[in-house]
Design a protein around this motif. Sequence first.
Motif, short mmCIF file in Angstrom:
data_model
loop_
_atom_site.label_atom_id
_atom_site.label_comp_id
_atom_site.label_asym_id
_atom_site.label_seq_id
_atom_site.Cartn_x
_atom_site.Cartn_y
_atom_site.Cartn_z
N PHE A 197 0.78 -1.21 0.00
CA PHE A 197 0.00 0.00 0.00
C PHE A 197 0.82 1.27 0.00
O PHE A 197 0.27 2.34 -0.07
CB PHE A 197 -0.93 0.03 1.22
N ALA A 236 -2.46 3.02 3.49
CA ALA A 236 -3.43 2.37 4.36
C ALA A 236 -3.37 2.91 5.78
O ALA A 236 -4.32 2.78 6.54
CB ALA A 236 -3.22 0.86 4.36
N CYS A 266 -6.73 10.50 7.75
CA CYS A 266 -7.68 11.08 6.81
C CYS A 266 -7.58 12.61 6.84
O CYS A 266 -7.54 13.21 7.92
CB CYS A 266 -9.11 10.65 7.14
N THR A 292 -7.94 6.26 9.67
CA THR A 292 -7.14 6.41 8.45
C THR A 292 -8.02 6.79 7.28
O THR A 292 -9.24 6.59 7.29
CB THR A 292 -6.44 5.08 8.12
N TYR A 293 -7.38 7.33 6.24
CA TYR A 293 -8.11 7.69 5.02
C TYR A 293 -8.81 6.46 4.44
O TYR A 293 -9.95 6.52 4.03
CB TYR A 293 -7.15 8.30 4.00
N SER A 294 -8.12 5.30 4.45
CA SER A 294 -8.71 4.10 3.85
C SER A 294 -9.93 3.60 4.60
O SER A 294 -10.76 2.91 4.03
CB SER A 294 -7.66 2.98 3.73
N SER A 295 -10.08 3.97 5.87
CA SER A 295 -11.26 3.53 6.62
C SER A 295 -12.28 4.66 6.82
O SER A 295 -13.35 4.43 7.34
CB SER A 295 -10.84 2.98 7.99
N SER A 324 -12.15 7.39 2.06
CA SER A 324 -11.88 6.64 0.84
C SER A 324 -13.05 5.78 0.39
O SER A 324 -13.40 5.79 -0.80
CB SER A 324 -10.63 5.78 1.01
#
Length: 126
Positions: free
Chosen positions: A22, A26, A30, A37-40, A43
């Motif tokens: 990643f 990951a 955010c 995180t951005y991914s959770s 995103s």
Amino acid sequence: TKKKKKKKKRDNVNNNVFLGGFGGAAFEACPCGAPGTYSSCCSPIHKDVQMFRKATPKEIVRARYAAYSRKLPEFLMMSTHPNNEAFNPDLRAWKESIKLNMYDKFDLNKCVIVEEKYGTTNNDDE
């Protein structure tokens, strides 16, 4: 006879920090400032229409902020209501305008939602 040196098999671990797959995204905070995180956080709203449809107004505002921060003109366009004065039916020109103009006009430091207010559904004002 020549002895062959065994090459060490390289893995994706360097100094006990996993570097694989990643590129660190990951685990990136955010941009909207919400915990996680951005991914959770934003995103999934950026990438999945169903997640966008289920999002609260507050989550959409945060996701739009993150989209500005991450330079995602497609999400900004998709999440702009057609009655909004910023909406442009010429999508190609609108996207180019966003890409050329919007990112140089402000700094993104923090997303703070001061107040949430929703219109009433009854007709008390009439």
